[in-house]
Design a protein around this motif. Structure first.
Motif, PDB file in Angstrom:
ATOM      1  N   ASN A 112      -5.426   0.700   6.786  1.00 59.37           N
ATOM      2  CA  ASN A 112      -5.659   1.684   8.144  1.00 59.37           C
ATOM      3  C   ASN A 112      -4.639   1.214   8.978  1.00 59.37           C
ATOM      4  OD1 ASN A 112      -8.341   2.986   8.397  1.00 59.37           O
ATOM      5  ND2 ASN A 112      -9.174   0.983   7.653  1.00 59.37           N
ATOM      6  N   ALA A 113      -4.528   2.330  10.022  1.00 56.09           N
ATOM      7  CA  ALA A 113      -3.737   1.947  11.192  1.00 56.09           C
ATOM      8  C   ALA A 113      -4.082   2.746  12.392  1.00 56.09           C
ATOM      9  CB  ALA A 113      -2.238   2.471  10.939  1.00 56.09           C
ATOM     10  N   SER A 114      -3.795   2.339  13.510  1.00 50.15           N
ATOM     11  CA  SER A 114      -4.084   3.119  14.801  1.00 50.15           C
ATOM     12  C   SER A 114      -3.345   3.090  15.778  1.00 50.15           C
ATOM     13  CB  SER A 114      -5.661   2.414  15.265  1.00 50.15           C
ATOM     14  OG  SER A 114      -5.412   0.972  15.591  1.00 50.15           O
ATOM     15  N   VAL A 115      -3.493   4.111  16.842  1.00 52.14           N
ATOM     16  CA  VAL A 115      -2.762   3.990  18.022  1.00 52.14           C
ATOM     17  C   VAL A 115      -3.601   3.343  19.125  1.00 52.14           C
ATOM     18  CG1 VAL A 115      -1.356   6.090  17.447  1.00 52.14           C
ATOM     19  CG2 VAL A 115      -3.547   6.237  18.379  1.00 52.14           C
ATOM     20  N   PHE A 130       0.969  -1.171  -0.298  1.00 56.82           N
ATOM     21  CA  PHE A 130       0.024  -0.138  -0.087  1.00 56.82           C
ATOM     22  C   PHE A 130       0.823   1.219  -0.022  1.00 56.82           C
ATOM     23  CE2 PHE A 130       0.577  -1.765   4.255  1.00 56.82           C
ATOM     24  CZ  PHE A 130       1.330  -0.544   4.896  1.00 56.82           C
ATOM     25  N   THR A 131       0.193   2.318  -0.596  1.00 59.23           N
ATOM     26  CA  THR A 131       1.034   3.519  -0.598  1.00 59.23           C
ATOM     27  C   THR A 131       0.551   4.703   0.243  1.00 59.23           C
ATOM     28  OG1 THR A 131      -0.228   4.330  -2.524  1.00 59.23           O
ATOM     29  CG2 THR A 131       1.674   3.217  -3.094  1.00 59.23           C
ATOM     30  N   SER A 132      -0.774   4.397   0.910  1.00 59.97           N
ATOM     31  CA  SER A 132      -1.165   5.394   1.774  1.00 59.97           C
ATOM     32  C   SER A 132      -1.550   4.863   3.286  1.00 59.97           C
ATOM     33  CB  SER A 132      -2.576   5.990   1.046  1.00 59.97           C
ATOM     34  OG  SER A 132      -2.423   6.705  -0.185  1.00 59.97           O
ATOM     35  N   LEU A 133      -1.465   5.413   4.073  1.00 59.12           N
ATOM     36  CA  LEU A 133      -1.451   4.913   5.485  1.00 59.12           C
ATOM     37  C   LEU A 133      -2.552   5.710   6.402  1.00 59.12           C
ATOM     38  CD1 LEU A 133      -0.716   2.506   7.274  1.00 59.12           C
ATOM     39  CD2 LEU A 133       0.894   4.048   8.335  1.00 59.12           C
ATOM     40  N   VAL A 134      -3.676   5.555   6.680  1.00 56.76           N
ATOM     41  CA  VAL A 134      -4.738   6.359   7.620  1.00 56.76           C
ATOM     42  C   VAL A 134      -4.664   6.238   8.984  1.00 56.76           C
ATOM     43  CG1 VAL A 134      -7.056   6.985   7.565  1.00 56.76           C
ATOM     44  CG2 VAL A 134      -6.023   6.692   5.518  1.00 56.76           C
ATOM     45  N   ILE A 135      -4.149   6.862   9.974  1.00 62.77           N
ATOM     46  CA  ILE A 135      -4.136   6.608  11.199  1.00 62.77           C
ATOM     47  C   ILE A 135      -5.293   7.267  12.006  1.00 62.77           C
ATOM     48  CG2 ILE A 135      -2.589   6.488  13.084  1.00 62.77           C
ATOM     49  CD1 ILE A 135      -0.242   7.076  11.197  1.00 62.77           C
ATOM     50  N   THR A 136      -5.863   6.395  12.823  1.00 62.58           N
ATOM     51  CA  THR A 136      -7.067   7.008  13.558  1.00 62.58           C
ATOM     52  C   THR A 136      -6.807   6.455  14.958  1.00 62.58           C
ATOM     53  OG1 THR A 136      -8.228   4.648  13.308  1.00 62.58           O
ATOM     54  CG2 THR A 136      -8.990   6.557  11.654  1.00 62.58           C
ATOM     55  N   GLY A 137      -7.477   7.171  16.053  1.00 64.06           N
ATOM     56  CA  GLY A 137      -7.394   6.838  17.459  1.00 64.06           C
ATOM     57  C   GLY A 137      -7.388   7.989  18.232  1.00 64.06           C
ATOM     58  N   GLY A 193      -2.918  -1.934   9.880  1.00 65.42           N
ATOM     59  CA  GLY A 193      -3.633  -2.981   9.416  1.00 65.42           C
ATOM     60  C   GLY A 193      -5.029  -3.115  10.073  1.00 65.42           C
ATOM     61  N   ILE A 194      -5.029  -2.100  11.341  1.00 68.11           N
ATOM     62  CA  ILE A 194      -6.289  -2.219  11.990  1.00 68.11           C
ATOM     63  C   ILE A 194      -6.778  -0.617  12.237  1.00 68.11           C
ATOM     64  CG2 ILE A 194      -7.042  -2.707  14.475  1.00 68.11           C
ATOM     65  CD1 ILE A 194      -6.330  -5.048  12.726  1.00 68.11           C
ATOM     66  N   PRO A 195      -7.948  -0.190  11.846  1.00 71.74           N
ATOM     67  CA  PRO A 195      -8.526   1.100  12.176  1.00 71.74           C
ATOM     68  C   PRO A 195      -8.805   1.151  13.678  1.00 71.74           C
ATOM     69  CG  PRO A 195     -10.219  -0.499  11.161  1.00 71.74           C
ATOM     70  CD  PRO A 195      -8.984  -1.121  11.318  1.00 71.74           C
ATOM     71  N   GLY A 196      -8.595   2.361  14.118  1.00 74.06           N
ATOM     72  CA  GLY A 196      -8.961   2.714  15.596  1.00 74.06           C
ATOM     73  C   GLY A 196     -10.348   2.375  15.821  1.00 74.06           C
ATOM     74  N   THR A 210      -4.170  12.705  21.943  1.00 78.83           N
ATOM     75  CA  THR A 210      -2.848  12.366  22.978  1.00 78.83           C
ATOM     76  C   THR A 210      -2.244  10.968  22.676  1.00 78.83           C
ATOM     77  OG1 THR A 210      -3.957  11.989  24.781  1.00 78.83           O
ATOM     78  CG2 THR A 210      -3.800  14.219  24.205  1.00 78.83           C
ATOM     79  N   GLY A 211      -2.893  10.287  21.628  1.00 76.96           N
ATOM     80  CA  GLY A 211      -2.509   8.846  21.633  1.00 76.96           C
ATOM     81  C   GLY A 211      -0.987   8.682  20.796  1.00 76.96           C
ATOM     82  N   GLY A 212      -0.676   9.799  20.206  1.00 77.51           N
ATOM     83  CA  GLY A 212       0.722   9.483  19.499  1.00 77.51           C
ATOM     84  C   GLY A 212       0.466   9.640  17.878  1.00 77.51           C
ATOM     85  N   LYS A 213      -0.679   9.729  17.304  1.00 73.97           N
ATOM     86  CA  LYS A 213      -0.691   9.957  15.977  1.00 73.97           C
ATOM     87  C   LYS A 213       0.131  11.190  15.230  1.00 73.97           C
ATOM     88  CE  LYS A 213      -5.172  10.914  15.853  1.00 73.97           C
ATOM     89  NZ  LYS A 213      -5.543  11.204  17.134  1.00 73.97           N
ATOM     90  N   THR A 214       0.153  12.274  15.793  1.00 74.66           N
ATOM     91  CA  THR A 214       1.093  13.281  15.470  1.00 74.66           C
ATOM     92  C   THR A 214       2.237  13.030  15.660  1.00 74.66           C
ATOM     93  OG1 THR A 214      -0.681  15.072  15.824  1.00 74.66           O
ATOM     94  CG2 THR A 214       1.444  16.104  15.555  1.00 74.66           C
ATOM     95  N   VAL A 215       2.987  12.146  16.487  1.00 75.01           N
ATOM     96  CA  VAL A 215       4.104  12.058  16.914  1.00 75.01           C
ATOM     97  C   VAL A 215       4.589  11.108  15.818  1.00 75.01           C
ATOM     98  CG1 VAL A 215       5.756  10.897  18.414  1.00 75.01           C
ATOM     99  CG2 VAL A 215       4.054  12.609  19.315  1.00 75.01           C
ATOM    100  N   THR A 216       3.691  10.054  15.399  1.00 75.50           N
ATOM    101  CA  THR A 216       3.997   9.203  14.361  1.00 75.50           C
ATOM    102  C   THR A 216       4.450   9.734  13.094  1.00 75.50           C
ATOM    103  OG1 THR A 216       2.737   7.349  15.307  1.00 75.50           O
ATOM    104  CG2 THR A 216       3.166   7.220  13.122  1.00 75.50           C
ATOM    105  N   LEU A 217       3.408  10.751  12.597  1.00 70.04           N
ATOM    106  CA  LEU A 217       3.571  11.833  11.503  1.00 70.04           C
ATOM    107  C   LEU A 217       5.038  12.376  11.517  1.00 70.04           C
ATOM    108  CD1 LEU A 217       0.289  13.674  10.523  1.00 70.04           C
ATOM    109  CD2 LEU A 217       1.387  11.885   9.369  1.00 70.04           C
ATOM    110  N   LYS A 218       5.119  13.078  12.598  1.00 65.59           N
ATOM    111  CA  LYS A 218       6.492  13.741  12.998  1.00 65.59           C
ATOM    112  C   LYS A 218       7.676  12.668  12.769  1.00 65.59           C
ATOM    113  CE  LYS A 218       5.060  17.900  14.817  1.00 65.59           C
ATOM    114  NZ  LYS A 218       5.130  18.962  16.142  1.00 65.59           N
TER     115      LYS A 218
END
Length: 789
Positions: A462-465, A325-332, A481-484, A335-343
């Motif tokens: 999909n991805a999640s924290v 896959f070429t796109s990753l959508v993170i939900t959660g 592999g798992i949506p929030g 303050t769960g760490g989504k933005t830290v993962t991006l950075k």
């Protein structure tokens, strides 16, 4: 690279951390101007130079930067043919010395690992030892020129000492003779001239030149007429001394001017090396590793850590995309760490593309991107009348205009700040448009619609924290592999909300939504396990390939050494027999000479018998040597068949026959990884019998049983880095065979060099699952605890 991206991802903070390790302002200027490189070749070369510098730090300690200064101002003055100050000359000499010593620092033996990139950089260094020595010989310190800087200066200073001694004797005499007229019985100096402190009422009693008076006017500082000539002579010598010093400085400065281009080139190389080793030292601080680089958009970060978060609290994450896959959508949750993962993704790529080792595990992979775009944070502007949504959309418009297949886009809370329905629709449209272009995307969101979009769209994952319902807090772990999953009901229940209210709330949600949440939960464990198993298998495969290559190389060297030893022994035996034969022939020759001197037939017969005995002994010795050689090589073969295991004396090892005998009487055999053609007459019967094979199996079994007694710790204190690395490597092999799960490596605290070298080995070792410093009661930072695979 966009300035906004560098600012949002806090790239400048990385550069500030690196600057702490730079020795010179020139190197700090290079760090200030550092930006991601524009080609994958440059990225690989600059990463390699950092890795080589890191390796040198571990093996040889700090580079020879002692006494190095930023001498750009002095070099510029020399190029203008100006006279340099002693301080500038000394600093240039120190720089030349450092550059010369650096060539020795990176030198290595033929059988040791080389440093290709750093050696190429240091090729440009031109030693100027003569200039360097002349400056150190002439200048003692930044304020003092050596007496021996020139013969003239030596003679001037000697005369100056003599005159100063004479004038001191004279002035002491005058103090004693005029003591009743003086304020105090001592002399002083005014303007390099010796004077007496005369009370003003006795000014006429001490004839001389008045140089000064006290603030109250009660004391006059008079130079007696008897000292005038001596003081004049001292002043003349001082003037001569200054002129000679100026001449010496001009001569030394001229040497710098003549070699200005070489000096400047050496300095530029040294600033570059200072910059490179600053990157390497920073890599040691963050436990950085050299990543694999590709330009195919593949990202695979293993246990990646954000470099600006305290290592004691940062949570490592496995982040990957670009293959399935070429796109990753993170939900959660917030303050769960989504933005830290991006950075983390963005900043690690900026670091790697700038030649900086990344904070992750070995075998991590980053991709070369021409541009990285980041829409992170709230930049609403009152002056420009921009709301949160407007500021995000203004930034996204610019990204849509420029992003392509060689870009990485990072979106934080895509589509937020407006109506949820419209925002989700916009977010899906933006993601789909960029996905069709081949852009690599990592986006965070709260919209459930995007979870469904990722599930049904090829190339989007999909991805999640993770969120721990038991503790009601996020774990900051990324689950790809798992949506929030919504945890509102579980959290409410644990906080004490009545069950009937929760049940009523569930009735207000559609059956499809509940089924969707349950599907998410059932998929979670299976998907994570399958993905982790696949990635673990890939990692183990790479480790196995490295281990195989390493041991094949060791086996080749061992076989080569054994073969050389055997040939040397055979050659030595032949030489001994040859020498003995020559010596015997010489003895027989001498015996015949004695015969000619008049011995009878009886004596001649006895001598001939002795000669025959010697000859027979030599022939027997040759036969025995030949027989032993044949026995050592084995019994000759009359016939050979494909698949037979036979012995090849030339290689001193068993080989497998893989072809039939050709017309030349040759067959092809497999020797390890080599395939060679040999004559059948050169082959011998295999040395290994069934009994030998059984015995060998028993020995292996016994060896494995003995390995169970391997100690649970190894002490490295007192060893250097090389010995310690070799000891730990062998110890971990033994531990792995023995089946131990956890062991301790005792390295002590010291300077930290030994601990860093061991940690670098553990990061890459195939038998190591994880490692950490010891806790209180385990040895603290003087011990590393290793978990074995």
């Amino acid at each position: 690279m966009q300035e906004k991206t560098l600012r949002v991802l806090e790239y400048n903070k990385i550069k500030e951390n690196i600057k702490k390790y730079a020795k010179t302002l020139a190197a700090k200027d290079l760090i200030d101007s550092l930006e991601p490189y524009s080609s994958i070749y440059e990225v690989k070369e600059h990463l390699e130079e950092t890795k080589e510098a890191f390796s040198l730090l571990i093996k040889k300690g700090n580079p020879p930067f002692e006494g190095i200064y930023d001498v750009r101002e002095g070099i510029n003055r020399a190029k203008k043919e100006s006279t340099l100050h002693p301080e500038q000359l000394l600093r240039i000499a120190s720089m030349l010395k450092c550059s010369r010593l650096f060539k020795d620092y990176i030198s290595h033996k033929d059988d040791e690992e080389g440093y290709r990139v750093l050696e190429d950089i240091c090729i440009g260094i031109v030693p100027l030892k003569k200039v360097e020595d002349d400056i150190f010989f002439a200048i003692v310190s930044e304020e003092e020129i050596a007496d021996r800087a020139s013969d003239e200066l030596y003679h001037i200073r000697r005369k100056l000492k003599e005159k100063s001694s004479s004038v001191k004797d004279k002035v002491n005499s005058l103090v004693r003779s005029n003591s009743k007229y003086l304020q105090e019985n001592l002399y002083t100096i005014r303007g390099d001239r010796y004077v007496l402190p005369v009370r003003s009422e006795y000014r006429d009693q001490v004839p001389g030149l008045i140089h000064d008076q006290s603030a109250s006017g009660a004391t006059l500082f008079i130079e007696p007429m008897g000292l005038v000539n001596l003081n004049n002579e001292i002043s003349e010598l001082i003037i001569k001394e200054k002129k000679e010093i100026e001449r010496i400085l001009r001569v030394l400065s001229k040497k710098i001017t003549v070699n200005a281009d070489v000096v400047e080139n050496n300095a530029d190389i040294l600033w570059q090396l200072d910059f490179i080793f600053a990157k390497a030292k920073y890599a040691g601080e963050i436990n950085g590793v050299l990543p694999n680089i590709n330009n195919e958009g593949i990202i695979d970060l293993v246990e990646a850590r954000h470099p600006l978060i305290d290592p004691k609290v940062v949570v490592a994450s496995d982040i990957y995309l670009g293959r399935e896959f070429t796109s990753l959508v993170i939900t959660g949750p917030n303050t769960g760490g989504k933005t830290v993962t991006l950075k983390t993704v963005g900043l690690i790529h900026l670091m790697a593309m700038s030649g900086i080792l990344i904070p992750a595990r070995s075998n991590s992979t980053v991709s070369f991107f021409k541009n990285i775009y980041a829409d992170i944070g709230d930049e609403q502007s009152i002056e420009q009348s921009l709301s949160t949504f407007s500021s995000h959309m203004t930034n996204i418009v610019g990204i849509i205009d420029e992003a392509d297949e060689s870009s990485l886009c990072l979106f934080d809370e895509l589509g937020s700040g407006t109506d949820p329905t419209e925002g989700a629709a916009l977010a899906m449209s933006i993601l789909e448009n960029l996905r069709e272009r081949g852009t690599r995307i990592v986006a965070t969101t709260h919209y459930s619609e995007l979870k469904g979009y990722a599930l049904k769209t090829m190339g989007v994952e999909n991805a999640s924290v993770e969120f721990d319902v038991e503790t009601l807090s996020p774990t900051y772990k990324l689950l790809i592999g798992i949506p929030g999953k919504s945890n509102a009901f579980e959290i409410s229940r644990r906080l004490g909300l009545p069950e009937y209210i929760i049940n009523t709330a569930k009735e207000n949600i559609s059956t499809e939504s509940l089924n969707f949440e349950e599907l998410i939960q059932s998929l979670q464990s299976k998907s994570i396990k399958a993905e982790n198993d696949a990635r673990m298998a890939e990692s183990l495969k790479k480790d196995a390939e490295k281990l195989k290559a390493r041991y094949e190389e060791k086996l080749y060297k061992f076989e080569k050494a054994r073969e050389n030893a055997l040939y040397s022994a055979q050659r030595e035996a032949k030489n001994l027999i040859k020498e003995a034969k020559e010596e015997s022939d010489e003895i027989l020759k001498n015996i015949r000479e004695i015969e000619r001197m008049g011995y009878g037939n009886d004596a001649r017969q006895k001598l001939e018998a002795e000669r025959m005995k010697i000859k027979q002994k030599l022939e027997n010795a040759e036969l025995k040597a030949q027989k032993k050689e044949e026995e050592a090589s084995g019994e000759k073969l009359k016939t050979v068949n494909e698949g037979d295991e036979v012995y090849l004396p030339k290689l001193n090892q068993n080989v497998i026959v893989i072809s039939k005998v050709d017309s030349k009487g040759e067959v092809q055999v497999q020797a390890g990884i080599m395939k060679i053609s040999v004559k059948v007459s050169d082959l011998r019967k295999g040395k290994t019998t069934k009994e030998d094979k059984v015995k060998r199996k028993m020995e292996k079994r016994e060896a494995k049983l003995n390995m169970r007694n391997v100690a649970t710790s190894v002490d490295l204190r007192g060893m250097d880095s090389q010995d310690a690395i070799y000891t730990v490597d062998k110890y971990l092999d033994d531990v792995y065979l023995a089946g131990l799960n956890e062991v301790s490596i005792i390295h002590g605290n010291g300077t930290g060099v030994l601990r860093n070298s061991i940690n670098d080995l553990l990061k890459r070792h195939p038998h190591v699952k994880s490692h950490r410093l010891g806790k209180y009661g385990e040895g603290g930072t003087g011990v590393t605890i290793v978990e074995v695979k």
